[in-house]
Design a protein around this motif. Structure first.
Motif, mmCIF file in Angstrom:
data_model
loop_
_atom_site.group_PDB
_atom_site.id
_atom_site.type_symbol
_atom_site.label_atom_id
_atom_site.label_comp_id
_atom_site.label_asym_id
_atom_site.label_seq_id
_atom_site.Cartn_x
_atom_site.Cartn_y
_atom_site.Cartn_z
ATOM 1 N N UNK A 81 27.828 -14.701 8.177
ATOM 2 C CA UNK A 81 27.770 -13.363 7.604
ATOM 3 C C UNK A 81 28.662 -12.391 8.358
ATOM 4 N N UNK A 82 29.288 -11.485 7.628
ATOM 5 C CA UNK A 82 30.082 -10.429 8.251
ATOM 6 C C UNK A 82 29.222 -9.496 9.090
ATOM 7 N N UNK A 83 27.927 -9.489 8.841
ATOM 8 C CA UNK A 83 27.037 -8.646 9.641
ATOM 9 C C UNK A 83 27.079 -9.024 11.110
ATOM 10 N N UNK A 84 27.440 -10.274 11.402
ATOM 11 C CA UNK A 84 27.544 -10.751 12.782
ATOM 12 C C UNK A 84 28.978 -10.732 13.308
ATOM 13 N N UNK A 85 29.922 -10.200 12.523
ATOM 14 C CA UNK A 85 31.296 -10.075 13.017
ATOM 15 C C UNK A 85 31.358 -9.176 14.245
ATOM 16 N N UNK A 86 32.427 -9.348 15.026
ATOM 17 C CA UNK A 86 32.719 -8.421 16.105
ATOM 18 C C UNK A 86 32.908 -7.024 15.526
ATOM 19 N N UNK A 87 32.793 -6.017 16.359
ATOM 20 C CA UNK A 87 33.093 -4.655 15.879
ATOM 21 C C UNK A 87 34.547 -4.597 15.429
ATOM 22 N N UNK A 88 34.820 -3.773 14.432
ATOM 23 C CA UNK A 88 36.200 -3.558 14.000
ATOM 24 C C UNK A 88 36.818 -2.535 14.939
ATOM 25 N N UNK A 89 37.924 -2.913 15.568
ATOM 26 C CA UNK A 89 38.534 -2.064 16.593
ATOM 27 C C UNK A 89 39.617 -1.130 16.056
ATOM 28 N N UNK A 90 39.712 -0.972 14.741
ATOM 29 C CA UNK A 90 40.651 -0.010 14.189
ATOM 30 C C UNK A 90 42.073 -0.289 14.608
ATOM 31 N N UNK A 91 42.785 0.766 15.029
ATOM 32 C CA UNK A 91 44.193 0.619 15.399
ATOM 33 C C UNK A 91 44.390 -0.174 16.688
ATOM 34 N N UNK A 92 43.306 -0.396 17.447
ATOM 35 C CA UNK A 92 43.433 -1.147 18.694
ATOM 36 C C UNK A 92 43.573 -2.647 18.466
ATOM 37 N N UNK A 93 43.230 -3.137 17.283
ATOM 38 C CA UNK A 93 43.245 -4.581 17.045
ATOM 39 C C UNK A 93 44.648 -5.151 17.252
ATOM 40 N N UNK A 94 44.723 -6.175 18.082
ATOM 41 C CA UNK A 94 45.992 -6.796 18.424
ATOM 42 C C UNK A 94 46.683 -6.182 19.622
ATOM 43 N N UNK A 95 46.179 -5.049 20.103
ATOM 44 C CA UNK A 95 46.802 -4.343 21.220
ATOM 45 C C UNK A 95 46.249 -4.864 22.545
ATOM 46 N N UNK A 96 47.114 -5.004 23.527
ATOM 47 C CA UNK A 96 46.644 -5.333 24.871
ATOM 48 C C UNK A 96 45.896 -4.132 25.445
ATOM 49 N N UNK A 97 44.861 -4.418 26.236
ATOM 50 C CA UNK A 97 44.079 -3.306 26.797
ATOM 51 C C UNK A 97 44.946 -2.376 27.633
ATOM 52 N N UNK A 98 45.862 -2.939 28.420
ATOM 53 C CA UNK A 98 46.729 -2.098 29.246
ATOM 54 C C UNK A 98 47.600 -1.196 28.381
ATOM 55 N N UNK A 99 48.067 -1.704 27.246
ATOM 56 C CA UNK A 99 48.888 -0.890 26.352
ATOM 57 C C UNK A 99 48.056 0.202 25.695
ATOM 58 N N UNK A 100 46.787 -0.110 25.382
ATOM 59 C CA UNK A 100 45.904 0.901 24.803
ATOM 60 C C UNK A 100 45.661 2.036 25.794
ATOM 61 N N UNK A 101 45.449 1.686 27.059
ATOM 62 C CA UNK A 101 45.254 2.705 28.093
ATOM 63 C C UNK A 101 46.505 3.547 28.258
ATOM 64 N N UNK A 102 47.675 2.906 28.240
ATOM 65 C CA UNK A 102 48.928 3.649 28.375
ATOM 66 C C UNK A 102 49.128 4.608 27.212
ATOM 67 N N UNK A 103 48.703 4.212 26.016
ATOM 68 C CA UNK A 103 48.928 5.045 24.831
ATOM 69 C C UNK A 103 47.891 6.156 24.689
ATOM 70 N N UNK A 104 46.610 5.811 24.940
ATOM 71 C CA UNK A 104 45.535 6.764 24.634
ATOM 72 C C UNK A 104 44.858 7.357 25.865
ATOM 73 N N UNK A 105 45.028 6.713 27.037
ATOM 74 C CA UNK A 105 44.359 7.170 28.247
ATOM 75 C C UNK A 105 43.148 6.323 28.580
#
Length: 204
Positions: A81-105
């Protein structure tokens, strides 16, 4: 009546430190080994599941299949079931965490990851979930599917994702939002709760 929760084995994007969310990424060789080990642990602990619930994402489904093969559980996946899917991460999906921090803080990224109401920027289709959103979508699953099966005396294995497991434990264990958000959920490690003692969780 026993509930076993398991985060999928290490995925390709866990290994490269990317936000996966609803993107279907595969398991690494390490992740497959983690799943097989989890199956052996369940068999050794006499916790072979009667029924298995997974998300619709391949990394959870593949983990569940390997666990079942390792412990001799049911041939069918039970519920996907999709009810057990991971949270949807919006624009962050596919982004490296370090790149997300660099872009958004660092502050905003930390709030989006572990704050109960922190919702990442929505993608082009308007999608993106907070942990509170995940909790809300899990509530009908817990009430109408999970708890009745546990009450019927079944051993239920739920193979899902880090944030989903945090909110599932929030609902089943009666944790506060703050406690649930702070939980560490390693890949491939089964966590067991005896339904007659709902606050008693232990790793195998």
């Amino acid at each position: 009546m026993t509930l076993v929760v398991l985060r999928h084995g290490e995925s390709e994007w866990n290994a490269s430190d990317r936000f996966a969310g609803w993107v279907d990424v595969g398991l690494t060789a390490t992740g497959r080994d983690e799943a097989r080990t989890a199956g052996r642990q369940l068999r050794a602990a006499s916790l072979v599941p009667d029924v298995v619930h997974t998300s619709r994402l391949a990394r959870a489904v593949d983990t569940a299949d390997l666990v079942v093969a390792g412990c001799g559980g049911p041939a069918s996946a039970g519920l996907r079931t999709e009810l057990l899917n991971e949270r949807h991460y919006g624009t962050l999906q596919g982004m490296r965490r370090a790149d997300a921090v660099a872009r958004y803080g660092a502050g905003p990224v930390a709030r989006w990851r572990r704050g109960i109401d922190g919702r990442p920027p929505r993608d082009a289709e308007g999608r993106g979930e907070s942990l509170a959103d995940v909790r809300a979508r899990l509530e009908p699953y817990v009430a109408s599917t999970l708890l009745p099966q546990l009450a019927a005396g079944r051993t239920v294995l739920v193979v899902s994702h880090g944030n989903t497991i945090r909110m599932l434990r929030r609902l089943v264990e009666g944790l506060s939002d703050e406690q649930a958000c702070a939980l560490e959920v390693p890949t491939g490690q089964p966590v067991v709760v005896q339904a007659q003692r709902p606050a008693s969780y232990s790793s195998i």
